[in-house]
Scaffold this motif. Structure first.
Motif, PDB file in Angstrom:
ATOM      1  N   VAL A 103     -29.265  -9.988  40.280  1.00 43.19           N
ATOM      2  CA  VAL A 103     -30.669 -10.028  40.698  1.00 43.19           C
ATOM      3  C   VAL A 103     -30.875 -11.067  41.791  1.00 43.19           C
ATOM      4  O   VAL A 103     -31.669 -10.864  42.708  1.00 43.19           O
ATOM      5  N   THR A 104     -30.135 -12.163  41.734  1.00 39.82           N
ATOM      6  CA  THR A 104     -30.335 -13.237  42.702  1.00 39.82           C
ATOM      7  C   THR A 104     -29.407 -13.157  43.913  1.00 39.82           C
ATOM      8  O   THR A 104     -29.447 -14.038  44.766  1.00 39.82           O
ATOM      9  N   ALA A 105     -28.598 -12.121  44.025  1.00 40.47           N
ATOM     10  CA  ALA A 105     -27.657 -12.003  45.145  1.00 40.47           C
ATOM     11  C   ALA A 105     -28.415 -11.792  46.452  1.00 40.47           C
ATOM     12  O   ALA A 105     -29.491 -11.186  46.486  1.00 40.47           O
ATOM     13  N   ASP A 106     -27.824 -12.296  47.531  1.00 39.65           N
ATOM     14  CA  ASP A 106     -28.474 -12.235  48.838  1.00 39.65           C
ATOM     15  C   ASP A 106     -28.296 -10.896  49.542  1.00 39.65           C
ATOM     16  O   ASP A 106     -29.180 -10.453  50.260  1.00 39.65           O
TER      17      ASP A 106
ATOM     18  N   THR B 295     -26.477  -6.699  49.744  1.00 38.80           N
ATOM     19  CA  THR B 295     -26.210  -5.504  48.944  1.00 38.80           C
ATOM     20  C   THR B 295     -24.805  -5.522  48.359  1.00 38.80           C
ATOM     21  O   THR B 295     -24.613  -5.106  47.204  1.00 38.80           O
ATOM     22  N   ALA B 296     -23.836  -5.980  49.117  1.00 39.99           N
ATOM     23  CA  ALA B 296     -22.459  -6.017  48.617  1.00 39.99           C
ATOM     24  C   ALA B 296     -22.351  -6.921  47.388  1.00 39.99           C
ATOM     25  O   ALA B 296     -21.684  -6.574  46.409  1.00 39.99           O
ATOM     26  N   GLY B 297     -23.019  -8.055  47.416  1.00 38.80           N
ATOM     27  CA  GLY B 297     -23.018  -8.949  46.257  1.00 38.80           C
ATOM     28  C   GLY B 297     -23.674  -8.308  45.049  1.00 38.80           C
ATOM     29  O   GLY B 297     -23.190  -8.439  43.922  1.00 38.80           O
ATOM     30  N   ARG B 298     -24.763  -7.603  45.277  1.00 42.20           N
ATOM     31  CA  ARG B 298     -25.442  -6.919  44.164  1.00 42.20           C
ATOM     32  C   ARG B 298     -24.551  -5.854  43.549  1.00 42.20           C
ATOM     33  O   ARG B 298     -24.483  -5.712  42.325  1.00 42.20           O
ATOM     34  N   VAL B 299     -23.866  -5.089  44.413  1.00 37.74           N
ATOM     35  CA  VAL B 299     -22.990  -4.025  43.920  1.00 37.74           C
ATOM     36  C   VAL B 299     -21.830  -4.621  43.119  1.00 37.74           C
ATOM     37  O   VAL B 299     -21.500  -4.133  42.032  1.00 37.74           O
ATOM     38  N   LEU B 300     -21.222  -5.677  43.627  1.00 36.45           N
ATOM     39  CA  LEU B 300     -20.100  -6.289  42.910  1.00 36.45           C
ATOM     40  C   LEU B 300     -20.536  -6.879  41.571  1.00 36.45           C
ATOM     41  O   LEU B 300     -19.836  -6.738  40.564  1.00 36.45           O
ATOM     42  N   HIS B 301     -21.692  -7.509  41.535  1.00 34.52           N
ATOM     43  CA  HIS B 301     -22.174  -8.050  40.260  1.00 34.52           C
ATOM     44  C   HIS B 301     -22.598  -6.939  39.311  1.00 34.52           C
ATOM     45  O   HIS B 301     -22.458  -7.080  38.093  1.00 34.52           O
ATOM     46  N   ALA B 302     -23.093  -5.836  39.831  1.00 32.72           N
ATOM     47  CA  ALA B 302     -23.430  -4.693  38.974  1.00 32.72           C
ATOM     48  C   ALA B 302     -22.165  -4.118  38.341  1.00 32.72           C
ATOM     49  O   ALA B 302     -22.153  -3.790  37.140  1.00 32.72           O
ATOM     50  N   ILE B 303     -21.089  -4.012  39.126  1.00 30.18           N
ATOM     51  CA  ILE B 303     -19.821  -3.518  38.586  1.00 30.18           C
ATOM     52  C   ILE B 303     -19.294  -4.475  37.520  1.00 30.18           C
ATOM     53  O   ILE B 303     -18.835  -4.051  36.455  1.00 30.18           O
ATOM     54  N   GLY B 304     -19.387  -5.775  37.782  1.00 26.80           N
ATOM     55  CA  GLY B 304     -18.954  -6.766  36.791  1.00 26.80           C
ATOM     56  C   GLY B 304     -19.784  -6.711  35.521  1.00 26.80           C
ATOM     57  O   GLY B 304     -19.259  -6.846  34.419  1.00 26.80           O
ATOM     58  N   THR B 305     -21.087  -6.491  35.677  1.00 19.63           N
ATOM     59  CA  THR B 305     -21.962  -6.389  34.502  1.00 19.63           C
ATOM     60  C   THR B 305     -21.563  -5.209  33.635  1.00 19.63           C
ATOM     61  O   THR B 305     -21.461  -5.320  32.409  1.00 19.63           O
ATOM     62  N   VAL B 306     -21.319  -4.069  34.263  1.00 24.45           N
ATOM     63  CA  VAL B 306     -20.911  -2.868  33.509  1.00 24.45           C
ATOM     64  C   VAL B 306     -19.562  -3.108  32.831  1.00 24.45           C
ATOM     65  O   VAL B 306     -19.375  -2.746  31.665  1.00 24.45           O
ATOM     66  N   ALA B 307     -18.630  -3.735  33.546  1.00 25.22           N
ATOM     67  CA  ALA B 307     -17.309  -3.989  32.971  1.00 25.22           C
ATOM     68  C   ALA B 307     -17.391  -4.914  31.755  1.00 25.22           C
ATOM     69  O   ALA B 307     -16.760  -4.648  30.725  1.00 25.22           O
ATOM     70  N   PHE B 308     -18.182  -5.979  31.858  1.00 24.70           N
ATOM     71  CA  PHE B 308     -18.316  -6.884  30.713  1.00 24.70           C
ATOM     72  C   PHE B 308     -19.078  -6.226  29.567  1.00 24.70           C
ATOM     73  O   PHE B 308     -18.804  -6.495  28.397  1.00 24.70           O
ATOM     74  N   ALA B 309     -20.028  -5.353  29.868  1.00 23.40           N
ATOM     75  CA  ALA B 309     -20.750  -4.643  28.806  1.00 23.40           C
ATOM     76  C   ALA B 309     -19.815  -3.694  28.060  1.00 23.40           C
ATOM     77  O   ALA B 309     -19.863  -3.605  26.823  1.00 23.40           O
ATOM     78  N   VAL B 310     -18.957  -2.996  28.781  1.00 24.25           N
ATOM     79  CA  VAL B 310     -17.985  -2.101  28.132  1.00 24.25           C
ATOM     80  C   VAL B 310     -17.007  -2.916  27.290  1.00 24.25           C
ATOM     81  O   VAL B 310     -16.678  -2.535  26.157  1.00 24.25           O
ATOM     82  N   ALA B 311     -16.549  -4.045  27.818  1.00 22.12           N
ATOM     83  CA  ALA B 311     -15.640  -4.905  27.049  1.00 22.12           C
ATOM     84  C   ALA B 311     -16.332  -5.446  25.796  1.00 22.12           C
ATOM     85  O   ALA B 311     -15.717  -5.541  24.733  1.00 22.12           O
ATOM     86  N   ALA B 312     -17.614  -5.764  25.902  1.00 20.02           N
ATOM     87  CA  ALA B 312     -18.352  -6.258  24.731  1.00 20.02           C
ATOM     88  C   ALA B 312     -18.472  -5.174  23.675  1.00 20.02           C
ATOM     89  O   ALA B 312     -18.322  -5.441  22.481  1.00 20.02           O
ATOM     90  N   MET B 313     -18.738  -3.946  24.106  1.00 24.17           N
ATOM     91  CA  MET B 313     -18.826  -2.850  23.134  1.00 24.17           C
ATOM     92  C   MET B 313     -17.475  -2.579  22.480  1.00 24.17           C
ATOM     93  O   MET B 313     -17.405  -2.250  21.297  1.00 24.17           O
ATOM     94  N   ALA B 314     -16.384  -2.738  23.240  1.00 28.59           N
ATOM     95  CA  ALA B 314     -15.053  -2.477  22.698  1.00 28.59           C
ATOM     96  C   ALA B 314     -14.614  -3.557  21.708  1.00 28.59           C
ATOM     97  O   ALA B 314     -13.832  -3.277  20.802  1.00 28.59           O
ATOM     98  N   THR B 315     -15.103  -4.779  21.870  1.00 31.33           N
ATOM     99  CA  THR B 315     -14.673  -5.873  20.996  1.00 31.33           C
ATOM    100  C   THR B 315     -15.704  -6.213  19.920  1.00 31.33           C
ATOM    101  O   THR B 315     -15.519  -7.190  19.200  1.00 31.33           O
ATOM    102  N   ARG B 316     -16.739  -5.412  19.816  1.00 30.70           N
ATOM    103  CA  ARG B 316     -17.769  -5.697  18.808  1.00 30.70           C
ATOM    104  C   ARG B 316     -17.185  -5.609  17.403  1.00 30.70           C
ATOM    105  O   ARG B 316     -16.517  -4.636  17.071  1.00 30.70           O
TER     106      ARG B 316
END
Length: 67
Positions: free
Chosen positions: A33-36, A38-59
């Motif tokens: 949300v705070t990225a300056d 578009t590329a930063g927003r896209v990379l952080h969005a990909i990281g968010t999805v990756a960590f969310a999937v990892a969180a669901m897998a390790t729940r």
């Protein structure tokens, strides 16, 4: 040699890792949300999805949940 019966249960570590992945997903969401640009927003969005999937897998399993 260490006796395996003396080791703490693996569930404790799994629960901590689950919280860590949730925290990292939330941090990536804030950074997205705070990225300056578009590329930063896209990379952080990909990281968010990756960590969310990892969180669901390790729940850890919920007590009383159906198999």
């Amino acid at each position: 040699m260490t006796n395996p019966a003396d080791l703490p249960p693996a569930r404790r570590t799994t629960g901590r890792v689950w919280h860590l992945f949730n925290l990292l997903a939330l941090a990536n969401l804030v950074l997205m949300v705070t990225a300056d640009d578009t590329a930063g927003r896209v990379l952080h969005a990909i990281g968010t999805v990756a960590f969310a999937v990892a969180a669901m897998a390790t729940r850890p399993p919920r007590p009383g949940a159906r198999p």
